[in-house]
Design a protein around this motif. Structure first.
Motif, PDB file in Angstrom:
ATOM      1  N   ILE A 250      -1.544  26.519   5.521  1.00 25.65           N
ATOM      2  CA  ILE A 250      -2.352  25.621   4.695  1.00 25.65           C
ATOM      3  C   ILE A 250      -1.990  25.791   3.231  1.00 25.65           C
ATOM      4  O   ILE A 250      -1.483  26.835   2.802  1.00 25.65           O
ATOM      5  N   ASP A 251      -2.256  24.749   2.486  1.00 31.94           N
ATOM      6  CA  ASP A 251      -2.042  24.763   1.046  1.00 31.94           C
ATOM      7  C   ASP A 251      -2.917  23.688   0.423  1.00 31.94           C
ATOM      8  O   ASP A 251      -3.160  22.635   1.032  1.00 31.94           O
ATOM      9  N   GLY A 252      -3.405  23.943  -0.761  1.00 32.58           N
ATOM     10  CA  GLY A 252      -4.234  22.983  -1.483  1.00 32.58           C
ATOM     11  C   GLY A 252      -3.439  22.324  -2.597  1.00 32.58           C
ATOM     12  O   GLY A 252      -2.573  22.946  -3.222  1.00 32.58           O
ATOM     13  N   THR A 253      -3.711  21.085  -2.838  1.00 31.43           N
ATOM     14  CA  THR A 253      -3.042  20.348  -3.911  1.00 31.43           C
ATOM     15  C   THR A 253      -4.028  19.368  -4.530  1.00 31.43           C
ATOM     16  O   THR A 253      -5.066  19.050  -3.929  1.00 31.43           O
ATOM     17  N   GLU A 254      -3.725  18.916  -5.718  1.00 29.71           N
ATOM     18  CA  GLU A 254      -4.536  17.917  -6.398  1.00 29.71           C
ATOM     19  C   GLU A 254      -3.633  17.048  -7.268  1.00 29.71           C
ATOM     20  O   GLU A 254      -2.610  17.516  -7.775  1.00 29.71           O
ATOM     21  N   PHE A 255      -4.025  15.808  -7.430  1.00 27.10           N
ATOM     22  CA  PHE A 255      -3.220  14.881  -8.221  1.00 27.10           C
ATOM     23  C   PHE A 255      -4.149  14.070  -9.126  1.00 27.10           C
ATOM     24  O   PHE A 255      -5.324  13.847  -8.817  1.00 27.10           O
ATOM     25  N   PHE A 256      -3.592  13.659 -10.250  1.00 33.35           N
ATOM     26  CA  PHE A 256      -4.386  12.996 -11.279  1.00 33.35           C
ATOM     27  C   PHE A 256      -4.886  11.621 -10.803  1.00 33.35           C
ATOM     28  O   PHE A 256      -4.205  10.922 -10.054  1.00 33.35           O
ATOM     29  N   ILE A 257      -6.069  11.268 -11.261  1.00 36.10           N
ATOM     30  CA  ILE A 257      -6.631   9.936 -11.039  1.00 36.10           C
ATOM     31  C   ILE A 257      -7.221   9.438 -12.358  1.00 36.10           C
ATOM     32  O   ILE A 257      -7.357  10.211 -13.326  1.00 36.10           O
ATOM     33  N   GLU A 258      -7.545   8.170 -12.400  1.00 38.53           N
ATOM     34  CA  GLU A 258      -8.229   7.617 -13.567  1.00 38.53           C
ATOM     35  C   GLU A 258      -9.663   8.144 -13.627  1.00 38.53           C
ATOM     36  O   GLU A 258     -10.273   8.425 -12.609  1.00 38.53           O
ATOM     37  N   ARG A 259     -10.169   8.274 -14.832  1.00 32.37           N
ATOM     38  CA  ARG A 259     -11.523   8.804 -14.982  1.00 32.37           C
ATOM     39  C   ARG A 259     -12.530   7.781 -14.480  1.00 32.37           C
ATOM     40  O   ARG A 259     -12.576   6.645 -14.970  1.00 32.37           O
TER      41      ARG A 259
ATOM     42  N   VAL B 187       0.831  -1.208   0.000  1.00 31.88           N
ATOM     43  CA  VAL B 187       0.000   0.000   0.000  1.00 31.88           C
ATOM     44  C   VAL B 187       0.866   1.259   0.000  1.00 31.88           C
ATOM     45  O   VAL B 187       0.610   2.220  -0.743  1.00 31.88           O
ATOM     46  N   MET B 188       1.922   1.254   0.812  1.00 35.59           N
ATOM     47  CA  MET B 188       2.773   2.438   0.875  1.00 35.59           C
ATOM     48  C   MET B 188       3.561   2.639  -0.416  1.00 35.59           C
ATOM     49  O   MET B 188       3.819   3.780  -0.818  1.00 35.59           O
ATOM     50  N   VAL B 189       3.937   1.565  -1.081  1.00 35.58           N
ATOM     51  CA  VAL B 189       4.639   1.697  -2.362  1.00 35.58           C
ATOM     52  C   VAL B 189       3.734   2.352  -3.400  1.00 35.58           C
ATOM     53  O   VAL B 189       4.159   3.212  -4.159  1.00 35.58           O
ATOM     54  N   ARG B 190       2.478   1.950  -3.404  1.00 34.59           N
ATOM     55  CA  ARG B 190       1.572   2.559  -4.384  1.00 34.59           C
ATOM     56  C   ARG B 190       1.280   4.019  -4.042  1.00 34.59           C
ATOM     57  O   ARG B 190       1.173   4.872  -4.937  1.00 34.59           O
ATOM     58  N   LEU B 191       1.145   4.328  -2.756  1.00 37.50           N
ATOM     59  CA  LEU B 191       0.928   5.730  -2.384  1.00 37.50           C
ATOM     60  C   LEU B 191       2.141   6.587  -2.694  1.00 37.50           C
ATOM     61  O   LEU B 191       2.010   7.762  -3.077  1.00 37.50           O
ATOM     62  N   ARG B 192       3.331   6.011  -2.532  1.00 39.14           N
ATOM     63  CA  ARG B 192       4.558   6.783  -2.741  1.00 39.14           C
ATOM     64  C   ARG B 192       4.889   6.944  -4.221  1.00 39.14           C
ATOM     65  O   ARG B 192       5.205   8.050  -4.675  1.00 39.14           O
ATOM     66  N   LEU B 193       4.807   5.861  -5.005  1.00 39.01           N
ATOM     67  CA  LEU B 193       5.257   5.889  -6.396  1.00 39.01           C
ATOM     68  C   LEU B 193       4.115   5.928  -7.401  1.00 39.01           C
ATOM     69  O   LEU B 193       4.360   6.186  -8.584  1.00 39.01           O
ATOM     70  N   GLY B 194       2.890   5.646  -6.960  1.00 43.07           N
ATOM     71  CA  GLY B 194       1.759   5.669  -7.882  1.00 43.07           C
ATOM     72  C   GLY B 194       1.803   4.569  -8.926  1.00 43.07           C
ATOM     73  O   GLY B 194       1.394   4.789 -10.071  1.00 43.07           O
TER      74      GLY B 194
END
Length: 326
Positions: A289-298, A219-226
């Protein structure tokens, strides 16, 4: 074979004919001779010898004389003495029980007790082996140790930091121990609904494929490297559906467990650890504070597509608000 078929009469016996039982020699008589139904030719005296199979004769076995066996006698005088363990003191009671020989100078200690001990140890090993086979047959110890696992990088903090984001293996294990008790009672996510009343370690079918440590590492590998699901499935030698179920189950578990931790630091602790520049210009700062966003599958659901769409990134993204103390 038709009614006009003709065969040579020399290949049949007299009993093969339908007439009076004799073979007619003249042509006029041969024309009226008929064979019994089902008769086959059995006389082949005039068959060419060049076409006859020649039986092969085997050579007679060679008669061999038996080798005389000479019995070897043991020369007691010339043979070296054999060292024998002799007890320090020998009594008459020992001689009477047969433990030692009373007619020779060298006395041999019996090994019956030692043989009994070895037989007992062998029986214990056999029973332990049988229990192990039963456990493996029931699937209770079917734990896979893949080539790509936590054990491979446990002694390399640089690799642990690259694959998981934790600085050392000690920090990784501390986080895992915080989640371990709940992970052993975690329910298996199988889709829109959770399998109620069935724990992940006791689910139907095959047993757990990975240890809890390697599941958390995945789980941590996928969260870290995607990494993609297929990539992780090949790395850990499991199916892609198993990767998806484990990842979703652990994410839900971490969300519930980490929500129990205090999110905000106390005002007193912030003032104590605040840098001088913040104390001078922003002394009342509580958090940055800061906002961020990251890509996901549709997503396939149209409502979720609309909820995750970002005009700024022009893509489906996940939004997050990050807070950090000064």
């Amino acid at each position: 074979v038709t009614s006009s078929t003709r065969v040579c009469g020399k290949h049949f016996l007299a009993s093969d004919y339908c007439s009076d039982g004799r073979v007619r020699e003249r042509k006029s008589e041969r024309k009226s001779s008929r064979l019994v139904t089902g008769t086959v030719p059995s006389q082949f005296e005039c068959f060419p010898k060049r076409l006859c199979p020649v039986p092969q004769k085997r050579k007679a076995p060679t008669v061999r004389e038996p080798v005389p066996v000479q019995a070897k006698r043991l020369d007691v005088a010339s043979s070296p003495p054999v060292p024998v363990a002799v007890p320090e003191a020998v009594g008459d009671s020992d001689r009477s029980t047969g433990g030692l020989c009373s007619k020779h100078c060298h006395c041999v200690v019996p090994l019956v007790d030692r043989v009994g001990e070895l037989e007992d140890e062998l029986e214990l090993e056999r029973s332990a082996h049988a229990r192990t086979k039963e456990l493996l047959k029931d699937g209770k110890e079917r734990v896979l140790v893949p080539a790509f696992s936590l054990d491979k990088f446990a002694k390399n903090d640089k690799k642990i930091r690259y694959y998981t984001g934790f600085f050392t293996i000690g920090v990784f294990m501390a986080c895992f121990h915080f989640l371990e008790d709940s992970a052993r009672q975690m329910r298996c996510w199988i889709g829109r609904r959770t399998r109620s009343g069935v724990r992940l370690t006791e689910k139907a079918g095959a047993g757990r494929k990975l240890t809890l440590e390697n599941e958390f590492f995945l789980v941590m590998v996928r969260l870290r490297l995607g990494l993609d699901v297929e990539d992780l499935a090949d790395r850990f030698d499991i199916s892609s559906s198993t990767v998806s179920r484990l990842f979703t189950s652990w994410i839900n578990l971490m969300y519930c467990k980490f929500a129990e931790l205090p999110m905000w630091m106390s005002r007193k602790k912030i003032d104590k650890l605040m840098p001088l520049c913040f104390k001078k210009w922003y002394p009342s700062t509580r958090t940055v504070i800061d906002g961020t966003e990251f890509f996901i599958e549709r997503p396939s659901n149209l409502g979720r597509q609309t909820a995750t769409w970002s005009n700024y990134k022009n893509h489906n993204t996940m939004k997050a608000l990050i807070c950090i103390s000064p």
